[in-house]
Design a protein around this motif. Structure first.
Motif, PDB file in Angstrom:
ATOM      1  N   LYS A  90       0.826  -1.210   0.000  1.00 46.37           N
ATOM      2  CA  LYS A  90       0.000   0.000   0.000  1.00 46.37           C
ATOM      3  C   LYS A  90       0.864   1.265   0.000  1.00 46.37           C
ATOM      4  CE  LYS A  90      -3.515   2.799   0.735  1.00 46.37           C
ATOM      5  NZ  LYS A  90      -4.522   3.087  -0.292  1.00 46.37           N
ATOM      6  N   LEU A  91       1.996   1.215   0.683  1.00 43.96           N
ATOM      7  CA  LEU A  91       2.864   2.400   0.730  1.00 43.96           C
ATOM      8  C   LEU A  91       3.406   2.749  -0.652  1.00 43.96           C
ATOM      9  CD1 LEU A  91       4.888   1.787   4.032  1.00 43.96           C
ATOM     10  CD2 LEU A  91       2.874   3.227   3.669  1.00 43.96           C
ATOM     11  N   VAL A  92       3.650   1.730  -1.454  1.00 45.21           N
ATOM     12  CA  VAL A  92       4.215   1.975  -2.796  1.00 45.21           C
ATOM     13  C   VAL A  92       3.111   2.234  -3.818  1.00 45.21           C
ATOM     14  CG1 VAL A  92       5.749   1.052  -4.571  1.00 45.21           C
ATOM     15  CG2 VAL A  92       6.170   0.507  -2.183  1.00 45.21           C
ATOM     16  N   LEU A  93       1.921   1.687  -3.559  1.00 43.40           N
ATOM     17  CA  LEU A  93       0.803   1.838  -4.501  1.00 43.40           C
ATOM     18  C   LEU A  93      -0.355   2.526  -3.764  1.00 43.40           C
ATOM     19  CD1 LEU A  93       1.014  -1.801  -5.956  1.00 43.40           C
ATOM     20  CD2 LEU A  93       1.909   0.291  -7.010  1.00 43.40           C
ATOM     21  N   PRO A  94      -0.210   3.826  -3.459  1.00 41.90           N
ATOM     22  CA  PRO A  94      -1.145   4.475  -2.530  1.00 41.90           C
ATOM     23  C   PRO A  94      -2.582   4.565  -3.036  1.00 41.90           C
ATOM     24  CG  PRO A  94       0.419   6.065  -3.439  1.00 41.90           C
ATOM     25  CD  PRO A  94       0.883   4.716  -3.883  1.00 41.90           C
ATOM     26  N   SER A  95      -2.799   4.495  -4.351  1.00 40.86           N
ATOM     27  CA  SER A  95      -4.191   4.628  -4.815  1.00 40.86           C
ATOM     28  C   SER A  95      -4.943   3.299  -4.778  1.00 40.86           C
ATOM     29  CB  SER A  95      -4.213   5.212  -6.235  1.00 40.86           C
ATOM     30  OG  SER A  95      -3.554   4.336  -7.114  1.00 40.86           O
ATOM     31  N   MET A  96      -4.253   2.232  -4.455  1.00 37.95           N
ATOM     32  CA  MET A  96      -4.897   0.907  -4.405  1.00 37.95           C
ATOM     33  C   MET A  96      -5.620   0.731  -3.060  1.00 37.95           C
ATOM     34  SD  MET A  96      -2.898  -2.722  -4.940  1.00 37.95           S
ATOM     35  CE  MET A  96      -1.872  -2.552  -3.471  1.00 37.95           C
ATOM     36  N   GLY A  97      -6.880   0.324  -3.107  1.00 36.96           N
ATOM     37  CA  GLY A  97      -7.602   0.011  -1.871  1.00 36.96           C
ATOM     38  C   GLY A  97      -7.111  -1.335  -1.336  1.00 36.96           C
ATOM     39  N   VAL A  98      -6.819  -1.393  -0.043  1.00 35.16           N
ATOM     40  CA  VAL A  98      -6.265  -2.627   0.529  1.00 35.16           C
ATOM     41  C   VAL A  98      -7.075  -3.054   1.748  1.00 35.16           C
ATOM     42  CG1 VAL A  98      -4.222  -3.718   1.535  1.00 35.16           C
ATOM     43  CG2 VAL A  98      -3.949  -2.034  -0.278  1.00 35.16           C
ATOM     44  N   THR A  99      -7.531  -4.292   1.740  1.00 36.43           N
ATOM     45  CA  THR A  99      -8.188  -4.889   2.907  1.00 36.43           C
ATOM     46  C   THR A  99      -7.297  -6.004   3.424  1.00 36.43           C
ATOM     47  OG1 THR A  99     -10.362  -4.427   1.947  1.00 36.43           O
ATOM     48  CG2 THR A  99     -10.286  -6.018   3.761  1.00 36.43           C
ATOM     49  N   LEU A 100      -7.028  -5.958   4.734  1.00 31.41           N
ATOM     50  CA  LEU A 100      -6.163  -6.968   5.351  1.00 31.41           C
ATOM     51  C   LEU A 100      -6.997  -7.712   6.392  1.00 31.41           C
ATOM     52  CD1 LEU A 100      -4.353  -3.985   5.321  1.00 31.41           C
ATOM     53  CD2 LEU A 100      -2.599  -5.729   5.311  1.00 31.41           C
ATOM     54  N   VAL A 101      -7.017  -9.028   6.276  1.00 34.26           N
ATOM     55  CA  VAL A 101      -7.893  -9.849   7.113  1.00 34.26           C
ATOM     56  C   VAL A 101      -7.063 -10.784   7.977  1.00 34.26           C
ATOM     57  CG1 VAL A 101      -9.731 -11.589   7.075  1.00 34.26           C
ATOM     58  CG2 VAL A 101      -9.675  -9.798   5.309  1.00 34.26           C
ATOM     59  N   ASP A 102      -7.437 -10.887   9.251  1.00 37.55           N
ATOM     60  CA  ASP A 102      -6.814 -11.905  10.096  1.00 37.55           C
ATOM     61  C   ASP A 102      -7.806 -12.329  11.171  1.00 37.55           C
ATOM     62  OD1 ASP A 102      -3.622 -12.800  10.256  1.00 37.55           O
ATOM     63  OD2 ASP A 102      -4.768 -13.236  12.066  1.00 37.55           O
ATOM     64  N   THR A 103      -7.629 -13.557  11.646  1.00 40.16           N
ATOM     65  CA  THR A 103      -8.512 -14.076  12.709  1.00 40.16           C
ATOM     66  C   THR A 103      -8.089 -13.595  14.085  1.00 40.16           C
ATOM     67  OG1 THR A 103      -7.105 -16.022  12.717  1.00 40.16           O
ATOM     68  CG2 THR A 103      -9.217 -16.238  11.624  1.00 40.16           C
ATOM     69  N   VAL A 104      -6.884 -13.067  14.189  1.00 38.21           N
ATOM     70  CA  VAL A 104      -6.362 -12.684  15.508  1.00 38.21           C
ATOM     71  C   VAL A 104      -6.578 -11.178  15.716  1.00 38.21           C
ATOM     72  CG1 VAL A 104      -4.306 -12.593  16.964  1.00 38.21           C
ATOM     73  CG2 VAL A 104      -4.703 -14.568  15.484  1.00 38.21           C
ATOM     74  N   GLY A 105      -7.390 -10.855  16.728  1.00 38.98           N
ATOM     75  CA  GLY A 105      -7.793  -9.472  16.942  1.00 38.98           C
ATOM     76  C   GLY A 105      -6.633  -8.512  17.150  1.00 38.98           C
ATOM     77  N   LYS A 106      -5.602  -8.944  17.899  1.00 42.07           N
ATOM     78  CA  LYS A 106      -4.499  -8.013  18.192  1.00 42.07           C
ATOM     79  C   LYS A 106      -3.719  -7.675  16.910  1.00 42.07           C
ATOM     80  CE  LYS A 106      -1.378 -11.735  19.555  1.00 42.07           C
ATOM     81  NZ  LYS A 106      -0.616 -12.398  20.605  1.00 42.07           N
ATOM     82  N   LYS A 107      -3.682  -8.603  15.971  1.00 44.78           N
ATOM     83  CA  LYS A 107      -2.985  -8.321  14.706  1.00 44.78           C
ATOM     84  C   LYS A 107      -3.774  -7.291  13.894  1.00 44.78           C
ATOM     85  CE  LYS A 107      -0.564 -12.725  14.615  1.00 44.78           C
ATOM     86  NZ  LYS A 107      -0.288 -13.989  13.933  1.00 44.78           N
TER      87      LYS A 107
END
Ligand SMILES: C[S@@+](CC[C@H](N)C(=O)[O-])C[C@H]1O[C@@H](n2cnc3c(N)ncnc32)[C@H](O)[C@@H]1O
Length: 217
Positions: A90-107
């Motif tokens: 995302k830092l290199v491609l700032p116009s791209m929408g990014v969703t990050l999924v994880d099962t661990v709440g703290k992450k």
């Protein structure tokens, strides 16, 4: 690691990987590293904690797949852990929408805090378990689905197509390289085709990696 060494290592690593990043990316990655190490001192997010290793194994490995991701308007990172590869991409491609999924709440809490600290827009951290039913899980489909160190390839390719928009692609970051024949066989089992496969080495340790791209038949 001081600023000059970080900048030097990032530049030489990117050069070895054949990827280019803008001048803002280094300072942003340094801030991301500071956040990661600060959080990691309190909650266990990653076993990789030495700054040189974070740079190589998390940041540069994430950036190594820029050729496979560039051009996407949306990216879904399943099993993102502390945000890899989605946050550096995302830092290199700032116009791209990014969703990050994880099962661990703290992450997921870390992903949200890091995105806020970096002032990123168009980043969503989602606390969910991916089981192949995006609607009921509340996980949005994306043009490009990516995962690193998430599942065995056959399981991953079984799950992945449900999360990809029509005409999109699945990017698998693999620690253990597969032969072309193995990739073709795994793809065929899931009614997918192999778009590309590329082996690379991390620039300082020389560790082997592979990135394979799949699309629906
Ligand atoms: C080995 S870690 C890799 C993290 C990150 N992709 C990386 O390469 O640093 C795998 C992550 O997947 C998450 N995970 C496992 N099964 C999952 C599922 N079904 N849906 C979402 N996340 C999952 C785990 O909580 C863990 O954070």
């Amino acid at each position: 690691m001081d600023n000059a060494r970080f900048a030097d290592q990032l530049a030489s690593g990117c050069s070895a990987l054949g990827v280019t990043v803008g001048p803002d990316v280094g300072p942003q990655l340094q801030r991301l590293m500071a956040e990661l190490l600060k959080w990691n001192a309190k909650v266990n997010l990653t076993a990789i904690t030495a700054p040189e290793e974070v740079l190589e194994k998390h940041f540069l490995d994430s950036l190594a797949v820029l050729p496979e991701v560039t051009g996407a308007t949306s990216l879904l990172d399943l099993g993102a852990g502390a945000g890899f590869p989605g946050l550096p991409l995302k830092l290199v491609l700032p116009s791209m929408g990014v969703t990050l999924v994880d099962t661990v709440g703290k992450k997921v809490a870390f992903i949200k805090a890091a995105a806020a600290s970096l002032g990123l827009t168009g980043v969503r951290g989602l606390h969910a378990r991916a089981e192949g039913k995006p609607e009921t899980e509340g996980i949005p489909r994306a043009q490009v689905l990516i995962a690193r160190a998430f599942m065995d390839l056959p399981d991953w390719l079984g799950l992945a197509p449900a999360y990809v928009e029509e005409g999109g692609r699945v990017v698998a970051m693999l620690g253990k390289a597969q032969t072309d024949a193995e990739l073709q066989a795994r793809a065929a089992e899931r009614n997918l085709r192999v778009v590309s496969a590329r082996a690379y080495r991390l620039p300082f340790s020389g560790a082997e990696r592979q990135v394979a791209v799949f699309a629906k038949q």
